[in-house]
Design a protein around this motif. Structure first.
Motif, PDB file in Angstrom:
ATOM      1  N   LEU A   1       0.409  -1.501  -0.083  1.00 24.80           N
ATOM      2  CA  LEU A   1      -0.066  -0.309   0.366  1.00 24.80           C
ATOM      3  C   LEU A   1       1.190   1.373   0.591  1.00 24.80           C
ATOM      4  CD1 LEU A   1      -2.873   0.265   0.521  1.00 24.80           C
ATOM      5  CD2 LEU A   1      -3.085   0.477   2.498  1.00 24.80           C
TER       6      LEU A   1
ATOM      7  N   ASN B   1       0.816   4.094  -3.455  1.00 21.02           N
ATOM      8  CA  ASN B   1       0.622   5.992  -2.858  1.00 21.02           C
ATOM      9  C   ASN B   1       1.691   6.664  -2.874  1.00 21.02           C
ATOM     10  OD1 ASN B   1      -2.425   5.944  -1.802  1.00 21.02           O
ATOM     11  ND2 ASN B   1      -1.574   3.748  -1.094  1.00 21.02           N
TER      12      ASN B   1
ATOM     13  N   LEU C   1      -6.879   6.548   4.723  1.00 20.90           N
ATOM     14  CA  LEU C   1      -7.742   6.762   2.978  1.00 20.90           C
ATOM     15  C   LEU C   1      -8.291   7.416   3.483  1.00 20.90           C
ATOM     16  CD1 LEU C   1      -7.874   2.868   3.214  1.00 20.90           C
ATOM     17  CD2 LEU C   1      -6.030   4.643   2.129  1.00 20.90           C
TER      18      LEU C   1
ATOM     19  N   GLU D   1      -7.083  10.637   2.538  1.00 17.98           N
ATOM     20  CA  GLU D   1      -6.249  11.390   1.949  1.00 17.98           C
ATOM     21  C   GLU D   1      -7.110  11.467   0.073  1.00 17.98           C
ATOM     22  OE1 GLU D   1      -2.998  11.979   2.011  1.00 17.98           O
ATOM     23  OE2 GLU D   1      -2.790  11.456   3.491  1.00 17.98           O
TER      24      GLU D   1
ATOM     25  N   MET E   1      -7.487   3.004  -2.723  1.00 19.35           N
ATOM     26  CA  MET E   1      -6.248   1.920  -1.966  1.00 19.35           C
ATOM     27  C   MET E   1      -5.246   2.863  -2.317  1.00 19.35           C
ATOM     28  SD  MET E   1      -7.467  -0.032   0.341  1.00 19.35           S
ATOM     29  CE  MET E   1      -6.415  -1.559   0.313  1.00 19.35           C
ATOM     30  N   HIS E   2      -5.565   2.786  -4.095  1.00 23.31           N
ATOM     31  CA  HIS E   2      -4.196   3.592  -4.598  1.00 23.31           C
ATOM     32  C   HIS E   2      -4.749   5.019  -4.759  1.00 23.31           C
ATOM     33  CE1 HIS E   2      -2.595  -1.398  -5.745  1.00 23.31           C
ATOM     34  NE2 HIS E   2      -3.172  -0.691  -4.659  1.00 23.31           N
ATOM     35  N   ASN E   3      -3.929   5.914  -4.181  1.00 22.68           N
ATOM     36  CA  ASN E   3      -3.737   7.255  -4.519  1.00 22.68           C
ATOM     37  C   ASN E   3      -2.920   8.071  -4.431  1.00 22.68           C
ATOM     38  OD1 ASN E   3      -4.681   9.565  -4.159  1.00 22.68           O
ATOM     39  ND2 ASN E   3      -6.468   9.476  -2.380  1.00 22.68           N
ATOM     40  N   ARG E   4      -2.392   7.816  -5.590  1.00 27.25           N
ATOM     41  CA  ARG E   4      -0.951   9.003  -5.754  1.00 27.25           C
ATOM     42  C   ARG E   4      -1.222   9.743  -5.716  1.00 27.25           C
ATOM     43  NH1 ARG E   4       3.438   4.709  -6.655  1.00 27.25           N
ATOM     44  NH2 ARG E   4       2.376   3.571  -7.407  1.00 27.25           N
ATOM     45  N   HIS E   5      -1.886  10.575  -4.903  1.00 27.30           N
ATOM     46  CA  HIS E   5      -2.557  12.385  -5.600  1.00 27.30           C
ATOM     47  C   HIS E   5      -1.458  13.014  -5.280  1.00 27.30           C
ATOM     48  CE1 HIS E   5      -2.978  13.584  -1.237  1.00 27.30           C
ATOM     49  NE2 HIS E   5      -2.869  12.999  -1.293  1.00 27.30           N
TER      50      HIS E   5
END
Lengths: 64, 400
Positions: A50, A54, B276, B279, B336-340
């Motif tokens: 994870l 991220n 989560l 974000e 879950m996948h959050n490359r912000h």
């Protein structure tokens, strides 16, 4: 599983620490490093993945 | 905000102060991403507006072609003084390396996650005090009466300036950021801030405290104290960058929760989802756009950018790029996948991101714990500000 942080890429977003504080340490300037030698206990592998997924700077990678 | 001329084409004549864009830019970004991912305009000088994640992050990392010497989204159109009080602007945000590198290192420890944990109790008490003021009324302005009141007081504490000046600080910062297209207000806001910090620096030299300004005054570089303009610029930056931005994120998140009861319930019932969720709210409602100045002619993704052009770093649009985020225009509260990149990307990553994140979390925790059920008031209007920072300015809500 073993992970590492590329400190030249890390810009201190602290996303890894937010998701897996057991696996990362962050210094006063925001730069992240792995705890110990980066070995991830099996029960934390999901969290390590994870953290990798991220990181906005693509600074974390699995090494083996 | 003044009314702007109607936009003839979003690809070639965009205007970030257009009212439609300010209240809901999402469909415009979606269309641009498909047809013309880097829009252009000749309004207020020559400006480019990337909308794809890949382009925004590539520009943020290319500090050779894209300088941070001017980061205002709306260029200043008044006259520049011959001898500015802040010749370096607001370092490190308005600087490139090497000035950026060492001034940033001076500020970062003040916003480390360890230091920020120490501001949490203060923030929580403040939120509780604010909520106690309107909880019995059954209605509140969640933007002006709550979100807007929080970050300014935490920042005042860090800077060691009086909390009771909060409304004044807020007014100055709004003049600089929100009313940037009104030269008179912008000059008034900036001059007031600068004059205030000139006086504060003078006072701290006589009576140092344990605050950021006092500490910066004691720093020595090469055996000499820092230039005072660096100290004033950095202090003004902390105030300007630390107020409007976070209050906008808190306000937008409360707007979302007022209009999405399922997400509200999930947050109340499932504490595990919080990291989560915070974000995801930051991704979907990223408040901040920063500018860069093109340093030398360059063709970027097919766009002929000329030296002096302004590029608006559209982090909010990057964060809704479907190439990177599945269901990008939907808030998926447990994404879950959050490359912000709400806090930017590259060397200018928001220095206060740990603080902003803590303030957002605590503000939402305290609100939901006191007011778990709330919705938009039907008899009053939600208003939004945009440009540099997008967020609700008036957010009337009702609760049982």
């Amino acid at each position: 599983m073993k992970i590492r942080v590329d400190q030249d890429k890390c810009q201190g977003h602290a996303r890894c620490y937010g998701l897996a504080p057991e696996l990362f340490d962050i210094d006063d300037y925001g730069t992240s490093s792995v705890v110990g030698d980066g070995t991830v206990p099996p029960e934390l592998e999901e969290r390590a993945l994870l953290a990798i997924a991220n990181c906005p700077e693509y600074a974390i990678e699995e090494v083996d | 905000m003044a009314q702007t001329q109607p936009v003839s084409s979003w690809a070639t004549d965009f205007d970030v102060l257009d009212r439609e864009y300010v209240s809901s830019p999402f469909e415009i970004w979606d269309e641009l991403r498909q047809k013309c991912p880097i829009a252009q305009t000749d309004r207020r000088g020559r400006n480019w507006l990337p909308t794809r994640y890949e382009d925004v992050t590539a520009i943020a990392h290319d500090i050779g072609h894209f300088s941070s010497l001017e980061v205002a989204v709306i260029p200043f159109e008044g006259e520049e003084p011959d001898e500015p009080v802040l010749p370096y602007g607001l370092p490190p945000i308005s600087s490139d390396p090497p000035l950026h590198t060492w001034t940033r290192r001076l500020l970062l420890p003040w916003f480390s996650h360890r230091r920020v944990a120490g501001y949490e109790e203060l923030t929580r008490n403040l939120c509780r005090r604010l909520i106690a003021g309107f909880a019995d009324a059954g209605r509140a302005d969640a933007a002006a009466g709550y979100a807007q009141q929080i970050p300014v007081r935490v920042i005042a504490h860090i800077l060691g300036v009086p909390e009771d000046l909060s409304d004044t600080f807020t007014e100055w910062v709004r003049d600089v950021l929100e009313f940037a297209d009104d030269a008179e207000r912008r000059i008034h806001g900036m001059e007031s801030l600068v004059n205030y910090f000139v006086a504060e620096v003078g006072r701290r030299k006589e009576e140092p405290g344990d605050d950021l300004i006092s500490e910066l005054l004691q720093v020595e570089m090469d055996g000499k104290p820092l230039e005072e303009s660096i100290v004033m610029g950095a202090a003004a930056l902390v105030l300007i960058a630390g107020i409007d931005t976070t209050w906008s994120a808190i306000g937008s998140s409360l707007w979302h929760l007022a209009t999405h009861p399922d997400d509200r319930r999930r947050l109340i019932e499932d504490t595990e989802v919080w990291p989560l969720a915070i974000e995801e709210l930051l991704r979907a409602y990223s408040p901040v756009t920063m500018a860069r100045i093109v340093t030398k002619d360059v063709e970027f993704a097919g766009c002929p950018m000329k030296s002096g052009d302004r590029v608006l770093m559209n982090f909010p649009a990057a964060n809704r790029d479907p190439e990177v985020f599945e269901n990008a225009d939907t808030v998926v509260i447990d994404r879950m996948h959050n490359r912000h990149v709400a806090f930017g990307s590259g060397i200018h990553r928001c220095a206060g991101s740990n603080l902003a994140r803590m303030e957002l979390r605590v503000a939402l925790e305290e609100w939901l714990s006191a007011i778990p059920d709330f919705r938009l008031a039907e008899d009053a209007e939600v208003t939004w500000a945009g440009g540099q920072v997008r967020g609700p300015r008036q957010l009337p809500v009702v609760f049982p």
